[in-house]
Design a protein around this motif. Structure first.
Motif, PDB file in Angstrom:
ATOM      1  N   ILE A 230       0.840  -1.192   0.000  1.00 56.44           N
ATOM      2  CA  ILE A 230       0.000   0.000   0.000  1.00 56.44           C
ATOM      3  C   ILE A 230       0.878   1.247   0.000  1.00 56.44           C
ATOM      4  O   ILE A 230       2.061   1.181   0.306  1.00 56.44           O
ATOM      5  CB  ILE A 230      -0.930   0.044   1.237  1.00 56.44           C
ATOM      6  N   ASP A 231       0.278   2.375  -0.356  1.00 58.41           N
ATOM      7  CA  ASP A 231       0.938   3.648  -0.143  1.00 58.41           C
ATOM      8  C   ASP A 231       0.713   4.018   1.308  1.00 58.41           C
ATOM      9  O   ASP A 231      -0.426   4.053   1.780  1.00 58.41           O
ATOM     10  CB  ASP A 231       0.317   4.710  -1.057  1.00 58.41           C
ATOM     11  N   GLY A 232       1.775   4.292   1.994  1.00 54.05           N
ATOM     12  CA  GLY A 232       1.637   4.589   3.415  1.00 54.05           C
ATOM     13  C   GLY A 232       2.075   6.010   3.726  1.00 54.05           C
ATOM     14  O   GLY A 232       2.732   6.682   2.914  1.00 54.05           O
ATOM     15  N   PHE A 233       1.684   6.475   4.903  1.00 54.04           N
ATOM     16  CA  PHE A 233       2.132   7.776   5.392  1.00 54.04           C
ATOM     17  C   PHE A 233       2.900   7.504   6.674  1.00 54.04           C
ATOM     18  O   PHE A 233       2.373   6.912   7.624  1.00 54.04           O
ATOM     19  CB  PHE A 233       0.911   8.670   5.646  1.00 54.04           C
ATOM     20  N   LEU A 234       4.178   7.892   6.645  1.00 57.08           N
ATOM     21  CA  LEU A 234       5.068   7.520   7.734  1.00 57.08           C
ATOM     22  C   LEU A 234       5.048   8.615   8.799  1.00 57.08           C
ATOM     23  O   LEU A 234       5.218   9.794   8.493  1.00 57.08           O
ATOM     24  CB  LEU A 234       6.480   7.345   7.174  1.00 57.08           C
ATOM     25  N   VAL A 235       4.817   8.221  10.033  1.00 57.72           N
ATOM     26  CA  VAL A 235       4.834   9.193  11.135  1.00 57.72           C
ATOM     27  C   VAL A 235       5.746   8.656  12.231  1.00 57.72           C
ATOM     28  O   VAL A 235       6.015   7.455  12.298  1.00 57.72           O
ATOM     29  CB  VAL A 235       3.416   9.421  11.696  1.00 57.72           C
ATOM     30  N   GLY A 236       6.208   9.548  13.076  1.00 53.00           N
ATOM     31  CA  GLY A 236       7.098   9.116  14.145  1.00 53.00           C
ATOM     32  C   GLY A 236       6.571   9.539  15.506  1.00 53.00           C
ATOM     33  O   GLY A 236       6.004  10.610  15.668  1.00 53.00           O
TER      34      GLY A 236
ATOM     35  N   ASP B 178       4.346  12.731  16.907  1.00 52.54           N
ATOM     36  CA  ASP B 178       5.399  13.727  17.071  1.00 52.54           C
ATOM     37  C   ASP B 178       5.815  14.320  15.726  1.00 52.54           C
ATOM     38  O   ASP B 178       5.872  15.526  15.559  1.00 52.54           O
ATOM     39  CB  ASP B 178       6.635  13.069  17.715  1.00 52.54           C
ATOM     40  N   GLN B 179       6.135  13.411  14.806  1.00 56.93           N
ATOM     41  CA  GLN B 179       6.728  13.854  13.553  1.00 56.93           C
ATOM     42  C   GLN B 179       5.916  13.363  12.370  1.00 56.93           C
ATOM     43  O   GLN B 179       5.356  12.266  12.410  1.00 56.93           O
ATOM     44  CB  GLN B 179       8.108  13.216  13.396  1.00 56.93           C
ATOM     45  N   LEU B 180       5.905  14.158  11.292  1.00 56.57           N
ATOM     46  CA  LEU B 180       5.348  13.690  10.018  1.00 56.57           C
ATOM     47  C   LEU B 180       6.533  13.411   9.105  1.00 56.57           C
ATOM     48  O   LEU B 180       7.360  14.294   8.888  1.00 56.57           O
ATOM     49  CB  LEU B 180       4.452  14.778   9.414  1.00 56.57           C
ATOM     50  N   MET B 181       6.639  12.189   8.621  1.00 57.46           N
ATOM     51  CA  MET B 181       7.827  11.839   7.840  1.00 57.46           C
ATOM     52  C   MET B 181       7.531  11.650   6.353  1.00 57.46           C
ATOM     53  O   MET B 181       8.418  11.334   5.574  1.00 57.46           O
ATOM     54  CB  MET B 181       8.498  10.597   8.419  1.00 57.46           C
ATOM     55  N   GLY B 182       6.298  11.786   5.957  1.00 57.42           N
ATOM     56  CA  GLY B 182       5.989  11.774   4.523  1.00 57.42           C
ATOM     57  C   GLY B 182       5.560  10.424   3.978  1.00 57.42           C
ATOM     58  O   GLY B 182       5.430   9.434   4.709  1.00 57.42           O
ATOM     59  N   GLU B 183       5.357  10.405   2.662  1.00 58.47           N
ATOM     60  CA  GLU B 183       4.848   9.200   2.002  1.00 58.47           C
ATOM     61  C   GLU B 183       5.867   8.081   2.011  1.00 58.47           C
ATOM     62  O   GLU B 183       7.069   8.328   1.972  1.00 58.47           O
ATOM     63  CB  GLU B 183       4.534   9.522   0.536  1.00 58.47           C
ATOM     64  N   PHE B 184       5.370   6.872   2.020  1.00 55.26           N
ATOM     65  CA  PHE B 184       6.275   5.732   2.041  1.00 55.26           C
ATOM     66  C   PHE B 184       5.563   4.521   1.438  1.00 55.26           C
ATOM     67  O   PHE B 184       4.440   4.200   1.822  1.00 55.26           O
ATOM     68  CB  PHE B 184       6.672   5.436   3.498  1.00 55.26           C
ATOM     69  N   GLN B 185       6.228   3.894   0.487  1.00 49.94           N
ATOM     70  CA  GLN B 185       5.633   2.679  -0.094  1.00 49.94           C
ATOM     71  C   GLN B 185       5.771   1.548   0.900  1.00 49.94           C
ATOM     72  O   GLN B 185       6.872   1.191   1.287  1.00 49.94           O
ATOM     73  CB  GLN B 185       6.367   2.286  -1.367  1.00 49.94           C
ATOM     74  N   THR B 186       4.670   0.977   1.265  1.00 50.88           N
ATOM     75  CA  THR B 186       4.681   0.041   2.373  1.00 50.88           C
ATOM     76  C   THR B 186       4.390  -1.377   1.903  1.00 50.88           C
ATOM     77  O   THR B 186       3.337  -1.638   1.331  1.00 50.88           O
ATOM     78  CB  THR B 186       3.608   0.437   3.399  1.00 50.88           C
ATOM     79  N   VAL B 187       5.342  -2.246   2.136  1.00 51.63           N
ATOM     80  CA  VAL B 187       5.108  -3.665   1.860  1.00 51.63           C
ATOM     81  C   VAL B 187       4.603  -4.287   3.148  1.00 51.63           C
ATOM     82  O   VAL B 187       5.297  -4.282   4.153  1.00 51.63           O
ATOM     83  CB  VAL B 187       6.409  -4.356   1.438  1.00 51.63           C
ATOM     84  N   ILE B 188       3.397  -4.780   3.108  1.00 52.43           N
ATOM     85  CA  ILE B 188       2.810  -5.277   4.352  1.00 52.43           C
ATOM     86  C   ILE B 188       3.359  -6.644   4.690  1.00 52.43           C
ATOM     87  O   ILE B 188       3.255  -7.592   3.900  1.00 52.43           O
ATOM     88  CB  ILE B 188       1.273  -5.346   4.244  1.00 52.43           C
ATOM     89  N   LYS B 189       3.977  -6.754   5.840  1.00 48.73           N
ATOM     90  CA  LYS B 189       4.416  -8.055   6.347  1.00 48.73           C
ATOM     91  C   LYS B 189       3.478  -8.413   7.497  1.00 48.73           C
ATOM     92  O   LYS B 189       3.272  -7.596   8.386  1.00 48.73           O
ATOM     93  CB  LYS B 189       5.847  -7.960   6.875  1.00 48.73           C
TER      94      LYS B 189
END
Lengths: 736, 101
Positions: free
Chosen positions: A590-596, A668-679
């Motif tokens: 999926i297209d993911g949104f990476l946050v920290g 805390d943080q917004l790290m942007g888009e990330f292509q996510t391979v679901i495991k």
């Protein structure tokens, strides 16, 4: 199971489906002759193919079915409700026989056999030469196999087949070759329409050498292969046999030449050709007479170069329109075959392997991207960004390969609705919309059972009997709708009925009886309706064989949740109910949104993210905020997951939306888009709420994927509970 | 037909046994007006076997005798069906529910 068998099962099931659909159409439109032919073709193909893989129990069974269909096709018997019902049950039986084959059992169980025999007895009542039944075994006297070739002018001929005439040489057998196996192999090129064995050159017994070969065959073969392909079948014995091949639609005089060239008597050969369906008796007589004329000098007329069809038209044997129609049909058929040829069959596990590899590629690409950015070399960054764009494209097309239309799953329900409505004595129509909606193949495979439960439930509990419907001012015929459409990164499947709706009071009473809720508890209508998802819940007064055993709905929900989906129900008493299933489009990437949060990274599915806003410090003790006039509840991940560490000065809220509900997630943080391979997570984490899976970041770290749906669910539940606890005070407590 | 003689073929009807089987079949036919063939134990039949059956059938017809195949093994039945010879032999074919292989 060998490859041939698995191909047979796969294609057989497709043909079976085609046959079943055809039969359902036939019920609506009994006079559609094309449809009857289609059903016959499907049955015939299954029979032929089962013979090839030597699965005799299917072949025998289909032979009976085909006999009945043949009579139907020839107009000797007529379509009736009983007949289509019987044939549909034969389809079911065939499905069971295929299960047996698939399971690798040597023969069907006694139960299946008994079902087959009783069907055969029923089928026999539709065939003219009803076979006598003795002690469970059925004796069949083969009637003339070429029975549909009549000696009249308009007899049945199959001019669109190849004609292959082969005479094997004396030394074939001694050479270690078995002519029959060549003929059998010929069947793999296409369909052998007719076959005649010609043993005429065999000498009397005294002179006959059993190790010499005296046989010849006249074969009508329907195939898309070329002449060279057919010849190649006989490559091994080319020098030792006489082979003559006439292409489809050959001219009459070519057949006459064939008859003349072969060693057997002209009349005898002519008869064989008539039996094989190459010529009609009339053509043969005509042709032999014409041949006589040819021998007379100067009489070489039109017969020399005109195709059979034209001779027939000239001689007014058939109408021109009939010939044109036949020609037109042939072109249509070849066009259809061309479309089929554009499809490639691929093993599903090969596709899975490809998706896995693409997944690894995505991870590796992310890692390369990260390194490039750290290195600060602008050229490297540029080339990796091109690379990652290509990877993204590959990912999308790879996933697209797995997408299939849901229509096939939906059309299965035509049969279910037909059968069940007959069984229940209700009049129910099925309306399908959005059949072309695509979703992942593995999802399609698993959604069938839950859908079946829901549709049956709708018919059994939802739709009222016709009389009750009329009394309530509705039309006699009830409808069940199956809808599918895409909605923000997920696919929505709805099962809607216009029946009585869910009986609120009855559900509540039942729940109280079962001790699921306390009599003093106040529940909203929606909460009461949601009780149907609880294990062991059923409101049906009597248990039918369709539903009512109370094992339905919780299983449905669990199956759907296993697919990372959700289901909900809306119902208005007296007007009907609507079950909505929401499923993710794909299960792999999926297209993911990476946050920290703190040191950990989390992924939110990008499709669900609406916007990101800054969290104002004045909301410190509340769990909701005013977003442009709307109340937006939110969860603080730091508190939810009990993450240690200093709270940063600035926090952000990711606004997510699921099934029309909005909520915020504080990070805390917004790290942007990330292509996510679901495991997937290991089984020990199966009951973990709020986490949907994991993924690997470019740096090699593991990030958890948030299960937004359950987070929202959890949040709203909490709110509702605190609302009740605080007597509907407009204030909520801290998350606990 | 009490005079009918029954011959049970135990070997496969293939080229390997064709020579012996031809003699056996022709000799058997010579000694009786009506021959019954039991082919239920024939697990394999090839072209040589097939033409032997045709030969015996033809031979019987020529001498006005009767030849009946009273029991078919699946292999025999399938081959006769494939070659469209079931009508030629004209024997009732027994398809039992158990006989599937």
């Amino acid at each position: 199971m060998d490859e041939l068998t698995s191909v047979f099962i796969q294609e057989g099931r497709e043909q079976l489906q085609a046959m079943e659909n055809g039969l359902l159409d036939l019920e609506q439109d009994p006079d559609n002759h094309d449809n009857i032919n289609g059903i016959f073709r499907a049955a015939h193909t299954i029979k032929g193919a089962s013979g090839v893989i030597e699965c005799h129990y299917i072949e025998n069974f289909m032979h009976r079915v085909e006999n009945v269909l043949d009579r139907l096709r020839n107009g000797e018997i007529h379509v009736s409700g009983d007949l289509t019902g019987l044939l549909l049950r034969c389809c079911d039986q065939l499905g069971r026989l295929m299960d047996v084959l698939e399971a690798g059992d040597p023969e069907p169980s006694a139960e299946v056999q008994a079902a087959g025999e009783s069907l055969q007895i029923e089928l026999n009542t539709y065939t003219a030469h009803a076979a006598p039944v003795a002690g469970g075994a059925i004796v069949e006297v083969e009637t003339d196999a070429a029975g549909d070739v009549h000696s009249s002018g308009g007899g049945v001929v199959n001019t669109d087949s190849w004609h292959i005439s082969v005479r094997f040489g004396l030394h074939m057998l001694r050479g270690g070759m078995d002519p029959l196996s060549f003929i059998r192999f010929l069947g793999s090129l296409g369909e052998i329409i007719a076959l005649e064995t010609v043993p005429d050159v065999m000498p009397p017994a005294a002179e006959m050498d059993p190790e010499s070969c005296y046989l010849g065959f006249e074969i009508r073969l329907q195939t898309r292969s070329s002449k060279a392909d057919i010849e190649r079948v006989f490559d091994f014995c080319r020098d030792d046999c006489e082979l003559r091949i006439l292409p489809p639609n050959s001219k009459l005089h070519e057949y006459l030449k064939l008859i003349h060239d072969l060693p057997e008597d002209d009349m005898r050969l002519g008869e064989i050709l008539v039996r094989a369906g190459a010529l009609t008796q009339a053509e043969l007589d005509e042709g032999l007479r014409a041949q006589l004329q040819v021998r007379l000098p100067g009489a070489e007329g039109a017969a020399e170069s005109t195709p059979i069809g034209e001779i027939l038209v000239d001689k007014k044997v058939v109408h021109k329109e009939v010939v044109e129609a036949a020609v037109h049909k042939q072109t249509q058929l070849s066009e259809k075959k061309a479309v089929e040829a554009r499809l490639i069959r691929v093993q599903a596990d090969k596709l899975d392997q490809l998706i896995d590899l693409v997944g690894e590629l995505v991870i590796a690409g992310a890692s390369a991207n990260l390194l490039a950015q750290r290195s600060g070399q602008s050229e490297l960054v540029e080339s990796t960004s091109i690379l990652s764009r290509l990877v993204e494209n590959i990912r999308d097309s790879a996933l697209q390969l797995r997408m299939v239309q849901i229509g096939e799953t939906f059309t299965r329900f035509n049969r279910v609705v037909r059968d069940v409505s007959k069984e229940l004595g209700k009049e129910i129509d099925l309306i399908i919309t959005g059949a072309d909606t695509e979703l992942d193949k593995s999802v399609v495979e698993k959604i069938g059972d839950p859908l079946m439960h829901l549709v049956r439930n709708c018919m059994d509990h939802g739709i009222e009997p016709a009389a009750v419907r009329e009394a309530r001012g509705k039309s006699r015929r009830g409808t069940v709708e199956l809808n599918a459409y895409h909605d923000s990164g997920s696919i929505v499947i709805e099962v809607v009925d216009d029946g009585g709706g869910l009986p609120r009071d009855k559900i509540l009473q039942k729940a109280i009886d079962k001790g699921m809720v306390q009599p003093t508890q106040t529940l909203t209508d929606q909460e009461i309706i949601n009780l149907i998802w609880e294990p062991g819940f059923s409101t049906a007064d009597q248990v039918t064989n369709l539903s009512g055993r109370g094992v339905g709905m919780d299983v449905v929900r669990r199956n759907i949740q296993n697919l990372r989906g959700s289901c909900e129900v809306n119902s208005t008493e007296g007007e009907g109910s609507k079950f909505t299933i929401r499923l993710p489009l794909t299960l792999a990437i999926i297209d993911g949104f990476l946050v920290g949060v703190g040191k950990a990274a989390y992924v939110i599915p990008l499709d669900m993210v609406v916007e990101c806003i800054e969290l104002k410090s004045n909301t410190a003790d509340r769990d909701f905020l005013n977003l442009r006039g709307e109340v937006l509840p939110f969860v603080r991940l730091r508190e939810l997951f009990e993450i240690d560490g200093e709270q940063p000065a600035r926090e952000n809220i990711v606004v997510v939306q699921h099934a029309g509900q909005k909520a915020g997630i504080v990070v805390d943080q917004l790290m942007g888009e990330f292509q996510t391979v679901i495991k997937p997570l290991g089984t020990i984490f199966r009951h973990l709420r709020g986490i949907g899976g994991s993924t690997i970041l470019g740096s090699g770290d593991v990030a958890l994927i948030l299960d937004v749906q359950s987070l929202i669910h959890r949040k709203t539940r909490q709110e509702e509970r605190s609302m009740h606890a605080n007597s509907a005070l407009p204030r909520s407590t801290q998350a606990n | 037909m009490s005079a009918a003689k029954r011959l049970v073929l135990k070997d496969d009807l293939t080229i390997y046994h064709a020579l012996d089987q031809k003699h056996m079949l022709i000799d058997s036919l010579a000694g009786t007006p009506s021959l019954e063939l039991d082919l239920s134990q024939v697990t394999e039949i090839d072209t040589a076997g097939l033409q032997l059956l045709i030969l015996v059938k033809r031979e019987a017809a020529r001498h006005g005798k009767e030849l009946a195949i009273v029991a078919h093994s699946p292999a025999v039945r399938q081959t006769l069906d494939f070659c469209n010879l079931a009508t030629y032999f004209g024997d009732p074919v027994l398809i039992t529910a158990h006989e599937q292989g």
